[in-house]
Design an enzyme around this catalytic site. Structure first.
Site, PDB file in Angstrom:
ATOM      1  N   HIS A 129      -8.915   8.775   9.635  1.00  0.00           N
ATOM      2  CA  HIS A 129      -8.349   7.426   9.701  1.00  0.00           C
ATOM      3  C   HIS A 129      -6.822   7.421   9.710  1.00  0.00           C
ATOM      4  O   HIS A 129      -6.203   6.387   9.460  1.00  0.00           O
ATOM      5  CB  HIS A 129      -8.875   6.579   8.536  1.00  0.00           C
ATOM      6  CG  HIS A 129     -10.353   6.308   8.637  1.00  0.00           C
ATOM      7  ND1 HIS A 129     -11.096   5.783   7.599  1.00  0.00           N
ATOM      8  CD2 HIS A 129     -11.225   6.474   9.670  1.00  0.00           C
ATOM      9  CE1 HIS A 129     -12.351   5.639   7.988  1.00  0.00           C
ATOM     10  NE2 HIS A 129     -12.450   6.068   9.234  1.00  0.00           N
ATOM     11  N   ARG A 158       0.826  -1.201   0.000  1.00  0.00           N
ATOM     12  CA  ARG A 158       0.000   0.000   0.000  1.00  0.00           C
ATOM     13  C   ARG A 158       0.864   1.257   0.000  1.00  0.00           C
ATOM     14  O   ARG A 158       0.571   2.235  -0.684  1.00  0.00           O
ATOM     15  CB  ARG A 158      -0.923   0.012   1.218  1.00  0.00           C
ATOM     16  CG  ARG A 158      -1.971  -1.084   1.185  1.00  0.00           C
ATOM     17  CD  ARG A 158      -3.285  -0.612   1.716  1.00  0.00           C
ATOM     18  NE  ARG A 158      -3.844   0.447   0.887  1.00  0.00           N
ATOM     19  CZ  ARG A 158      -4.818   1.272   1.280  1.00  0.00           C
ATOM     20  NH1 ARG A 158      -5.303   1.152   2.491  1.00  0.00           N
ATOM     21  NH2 ARG A 158      -5.286   2.205   0.496  1.00  0.00           N
ATOM     22  N   GLU A 207     -21.931   5.988  -7.525  1.00  0.00           N
ATOM     23  CA  GLU A 207     -23.068   5.105  -7.318  1.00  0.00           C
ATOM     24  C   GLU A 207     -23.958   5.687  -6.213  1.00  0.00           C
ATOM     25  O   GLU A 207     -23.531   6.556  -5.458  1.00  0.00           O
ATOM     26  CB  GLU A 207     -22.577   3.711  -6.913  1.00  0.00           C
ATOM     27  CG  GLU A 207     -21.667   3.058  -7.944  1.00  0.00           C
ATOM     28  CD  GLU A 207     -21.013   1.793  -7.419  1.00  0.00           C
ATOM     29  OE1 GLU A 207     -21.082   1.562  -6.192  1.00  0.00           O
ATOM     30  OE2 GLU A 207     -20.454   1.046  -8.232  1.00  0.00           O
ATOM     31  N   CYS A 257       4.932   3.115  17.142  1.00  0.00           N
ATOM     32  CA  CYS A 257       5.371   1.916  17.850  1.00  0.00           C
ATOM     33  C   CYS A 257       4.168   1.268  18.542  1.00  0.00           C
ATOM     34  O   CYS A 257       3.345   1.952  19.142  1.00  0.00           O
ATOM     35  CB  CYS A 257       6.449   2.277  18.872  1.00  0.00           C
ATOM     36  SG  CYS A 257       6.985   0.874  19.875  1.00  0.00           S
ATOM     37  N   THR A 278     -17.799   8.564  -1.060  1.00  0.00           N
ATOM     38  CA  THR A 278     -17.923   7.641   0.061  1.00  0.00           C
ATOM     39  C   THR A 278     -19.321   7.041   0.073  1.00  0.00           C
ATOM     40  O   THR A 278     -20.293   7.711  -0.289  1.00  0.00           O
ATOM     41  CB  THR A 278     -17.621   8.335   1.407  1.00  0.00           C
ATOM     42  OG1 THR A 278     -17.786   7.406   2.471  1.00  0.00           O
ATOM     43  CG2 THR A 278     -18.499   9.541   1.634  1.00  0.00           C
ATOM     44  N   SER A 279     -19.411   5.787   0.486  1.00  0.00           N
ATOM     45  CA  SER A 279     -20.687   5.075   0.460  1.00  0.00           C
ATOM     46  C   SER A 279     -21.648   5.541   1.535  1.00  0.00           C
ATOM     47  O   SER A 279     -22.857   5.296   1.463  1.00  0.00           O
ATOM     48  CB  SER A 279     -20.435   3.565   0.621  1.00  0.00           C
ATOM     49  OG  SER A 279     -19.783   3.308   1.853  1.00  0.00           O
ATOM     50  N   ALA A 290     -15.671  12.149  -9.144  1.00  0.00           N
ATOM     51  CA  ALA A 290     -15.325  13.389  -8.438  1.00  0.00           C
ATOM     52  C   ALA A 290     -14.414  14.276  -9.261  1.00  0.00           C
ATOM     53  O   ALA A 290     -14.541  15.505  -9.234  1.00  0.00           O
ATOM     54  CB  ALA A 290     -14.661  13.042  -7.104  1.00  0.00           C
ATOM     55  N   ASN A 333     -20.951  11.139  -5.998  1.00  0.00           N
ATOM     56  CA  ASN A 333     -20.466   9.757  -5.979  1.00  0.00           C
ATOM     57  C   ASN A 333     -20.800   9.078  -7.299  1.00  0.00           C
ATOM     58  O   ASN A 333     -21.720   9.482  -8.013  1.00  0.00           O
ATOM     59  CB  ASN A 333     -21.101   8.978  -4.816  1.00  0.00           C
ATOM     60  CG  ASN A 333     -20.243   7.793  -4.388  1.00  0.00           C
ATOM     61  OD1 ASN A 333     -19.062   7.937  -4.128  1.00  0.00           O
ATOM     62  ND2 ASN A 333     -20.840   6.618  -4.324  1.00  0.00           N
TER      63      ASN A 333
END
Length: 227
Positions: free
Chosen positions: A107, A58, A197, A115, A170-171, A213, A195
């Site tokens: 997030h 990632r 969807e 650590c 975002t959903s 977007a 969005n």
């Protein structure tokens, strides 16, 4: 145009055009192999090699990613509306890279590590803590973990006092992040959803804009900038 206190709540769809996979849709990150398992903090002890390999991959993806037109549009919007607060669920740092300020990373960020023993904050990827030599992990919120209380409190305050809440990519099913849009709406803010969807927030929205977007936001910001 009239609003000054604007918040944006962004998710993975904001960064899709930068080559960063989304999570739940077709081809999303959680649809592949054991990726969902490695997004739980206990995987660091149950399968440390798999955990480190997943997050190293990632980091490699993010190292090559660049802000797209959607990130740049929000930077332009912030220039027009300096009180704009960018609340994001993304961990890629691309809003900051595009020049946005006042970014609340719900997030965490892949640009940091911490650590697991002494909680020392570190920059970048680290295998071993230089302080206590314990394992380190990305400074991101994983499944089963709480959001950083101070960041969440700032985000809730911004949402509650906003005049417009712009939900992007975002959903609207992950809480408490999705609840921020509902808090804004309950306090009188206009709710706009952008969005690809349908989302769980569409029924509460004043406006729903279906599309990518990176196409819609530059057009929207262009309208805001017109006099």
């Amino acid at each position: 145009r009239a609003a000054e206190r604007i918040v944006t709540l962004s998710g993975a769809g904001l960064s899709k055009a930068s080559g960063i996979p989304t999570y739940r849709d077709a081809g999303g990150l959680w649809k592949q192999g054991n990726n969902l398992a490695f997004s739980q903090a206990d995987a660091l002890t149950t399968d440390p090699d798999g955990f480190r390999a997943f997050w190293a991959a990632r980091r490699a993806d993010l190292a090559n990613a660049r802000p797209n037109a959607a990130h740049e549009a929000l930077t332009a919007l912030q220039a027009l509306k300096p009180q704009l607060v960018c609340i994001t669920q993304n961990i890629d740092g691309l809003l900051t890279a595009a020049g946005c300020v006042n970014v609340l990373e719900l997030h965490g960020s892949m640009s940091r590590s911490r650590c697991v023993s002494c909680a020392l904050d570190l920059r970048g990827e680290q295998g071993e803590c230089p302080n206590c030599h314990a394992l380190t992990r990305p400074d991101v919120v994983m499944f089963g973990e709480e959001l950083p209380p101070c960041i969440l409190a700032d985000a809730e305050w911004a949402a509650k006092r906003s005049e417009v809440c712009l939900v992007i990519g975002t959903s609207g099913v992950v809480y408490p992040a999705a609840g921020l849009a509902q808090k804004a709406k309950s306090r009188g803010a206009r709710l706009v959803v952008v969005n690809l969807e349908p989302t769980a927030l569409d029924s509460e929205a004043d406006v729903v804009l279906i599309g990518p977007a990176e196409r819609i936001l530059p057009q929207l910001v262009g309208l805001v900038g017109e006099r």
